[in-house]
Design a protein around this motif. Sequence first.
Motif, PDB file in Angstrom:
ATOM      1  N   ILE A  20       0.842  -1.192   0.000  1.00 53.55           N
ATOM      2  CA  ILE A  20       0.000   0.000   0.000  1.00 53.55           C
ATOM      3  C   ILE A  20       0.882   1.248   0.000  1.00 53.55           C
ATOM      4  N   GLU A  21       1.880   1.264   0.866  1.00 54.43           N
ATOM      5  CA  GLU A  21       2.794   2.399   0.938  1.00 54.43           C
ATOM      6  C   GLU A  21       3.563   2.577  -0.366  1.00 54.43           C
ATOM      7  N   ALA A  22       3.970   1.459  -0.967  1.00 52.54           N
ATOM      8  CA  ALA A  22       4.703   1.524  -2.235  1.00 52.54           C
ATOM      9  C   ALA A  22       3.835   2.114  -3.338  1.00 52.54           C
ATOM     10  N   ILE A  23       2.584   1.685  -3.402  1.00 52.81           N
ATOM     11  CA  ILE A  23       1.665   2.199  -4.421  1.00 52.81           C
ATOM     12  C   ILE A  23       1.395   3.684  -4.197  1.00 52.81           C
ATOM     13  N   LEU A  24       1.072   4.036  -2.955  1.00 56.48           N
ATOM     14  CA  LEU A  24       0.761   5.437  -2.649  1.00 56.48           C
ATOM     15  C   LEU A  24       1.942   6.369  -2.902  1.00 56.48           C
ATOM     16  N   SER A  25       3.165   5.872  -2.705  1.00 58.30           N
ATOM     17  CA  SER A  25       4.334   6.732  -2.920  1.00 58.30           C
ATOM     18  C   SER A  25       4.561   7.020  -4.401  1.00 58.30           C
ATOM     19  N   LEU A  26       4.157   6.113  -5.263  1.00 58.60           N
ATOM     20  CA  LEU A  26       4.377   6.288  -6.698  1.00 58.60           C
ATOM     21  C   LEU A  26       3.165   6.868  -7.422  1.00 58.60           C
ATOM     22  N   LEU A  27       1.993   6.755  -6.835  1.00 56.62           N
ATOM     23  CA  LEU A  27       0.757   7.189  -7.482  1.00 56.62           C
ATOM     24  C   LEU A  27       0.766   8.643  -7.964  1.00 56.62           C
ATOM     25  N   PRO A  28       1.323   9.591  -7.206  1.00 58.24           N
ATOM     26  CA  PRO A  28       1.323  10.972  -7.691  1.00 58.24           C
ATOM     27  C   PRO A  28       2.112  11.186  -8.988  1.00 58.24           C
ATOM     28  N   ALA A  29       3.034  10.291  -9.286  1.00 62.59           N
ATOM     29  CA  ALA A  29       3.855  10.427 -10.487  1.00 62.59           C
ATOM     30  C   ALA A  29       3.287   9.663 -11.682  1.00 62.59           C
ATOM     31  N   CYS A  30       2.189   8.919 -11.483  1.00 65.38           N
ATOM     32  CA  CYS A  30       1.657   8.047 -12.526  1.00 65.38           C
ATOM     33  C   CYS A  30       0.273   8.478 -12.978  1.00 65.38           C
ATOM     34  N   ASP A  31       0.002   8.201 -14.243  1.00 62.45           N
ATOM     35  CA  ASP A  31      -1.344   8.361 -14.764  1.00 62.45           C
ATOM     36  C   ASP A  31      -2.158   7.094 -14.513  1.00 62.45           C
ATOM     37  N   GLU A  32      -1.455   5.972 -14.457  1.00 62.35           N
ATOM     38  CA  GLU A  32      -2.104   4.673 -14.298  1.00 62.35           C
ATOM     39  C   GLU A  32      -1.178   3.768 -13.496  1.00 62.35           C
ATOM     40  N   PHE A  33      -1.766   2.986 -12.597  1.00 68.04           N
ATOM     41  CA  PHE A  33      -1.001   1.998 -11.835  1.00 68.04           C
ATOM     42  C   PHE A  33      -1.724   0.668 -11.994  1.00 68.04           C
ATOM     43  N   VAL A  34      -1.077  -0.289 -12.647  1.00 70.41           N
ATOM     44  CA  VAL A  34      -1.659  -1.599 -12.901  1.00 70.41           C
ATOM     45  C   VAL A  34      -1.057  -2.582 -11.903  1.00 70.41           C
ATOM     46  N   ILE A  35      -1.926  -3.326 -11.224  1.00 71.31           N
ATOM     47  CA  ILE A  35      -1.463  -4.299 -10.246  1.00 71.31           C
ATOM     48  C   ILE A  35      -2.014  -5.663 -10.634  1.00 71.31           C
ATOM     49  N   SER A  36      -1.109  -6.609 -10.847  1.00 75.78           N
ATOM     50  CA  SER A  36      -1.485  -7.982 -11.143  1.00 75.78           C
ATOM     51  C   SER A  36      -1.355  -8.772  -9.850  1.00 75.78           C
ATOM     52  N   GLU A  37      -2.479  -9.276  -9.364  1.00 78.85           N
ATOM     53  CA  GLU A  37      -2.528  -9.956  -8.083  1.00 78.85           C
ATOM     54  C   GLU A  37      -2.778 -11.438  -8.318  1.00 78.85           C
ATOM     55  N   GLY A  38      -2.032 -12.283  -7.630  1.00 80.32           N
ATOM     56  CA  GLY A  38      -2.040 -13.720  -7.897  1.00 80.32           C
ATOM     57  C   GLY A  38      -2.951 -14.552  -7.032  1.00 80.32           C
ATOM     58  N   TYR A  39      -4.193 -14.125  -6.806  1.00 78.02           N
ATOM     59  CA  TYR A  39      -5.147 -14.859  -5.976  1.00 78.02           C
ATOM     60  C   TYR A  39      -4.530 -15.199  -4.621  1.00 78.02           C
ATOM     61  N   SER A  40      -4.232 -14.175  -3.873  1.00 80.42           N
ATOM     62  CA  SER A  40      -3.594 -14.313  -2.566  1.00 80.42           C
ATOM     63  C   SER A  40      -4.446 -15.120  -1.594  1.00 80.42           C
ATOM     64  N   ASP A  41      -3.764 -15.713  -0.616  1.00 85.91           N
ATOM     65  CA  ASP A  41      -4.413 -16.488   0.438  1.00 85.91           C
ATOM     66  C   ASP A  41      -4.735 -15.630   1.657  1.00 85.91           C
TER      67      ASP A  41
END
Length: 76
Positions: A20-41
């Motif tokens: 979450i922190e990693a995404i939020l830190s980069l979000l202001p610099a991006c137009d789009e953030f794509v996250i591929s999630e592997g069906y977590s447990d």
Amino acid sequence: MNLSAFMVLRNGVALGYPFIEAILSLLPACDEFVISEGYSDDETWLWLERLQARFPEQIRLLRRHWPQNRNSGGAI
């Protein structure tokens, strides 16, 4: 100019990865953030959905099954 970021993630909560922190830190610099999630447990997908609800125009979620019974670091 458009800038996209990409993250591959599985079981981020259980592993203690600050995704979450990693995404939020980069979000202001991006137009789009794509996250591929592997069906977590764990609750990773739930946290990602909550984050996407806060930033629906920027965050795009994908779910993909991860290959099973593979050695880490090996070629696909």
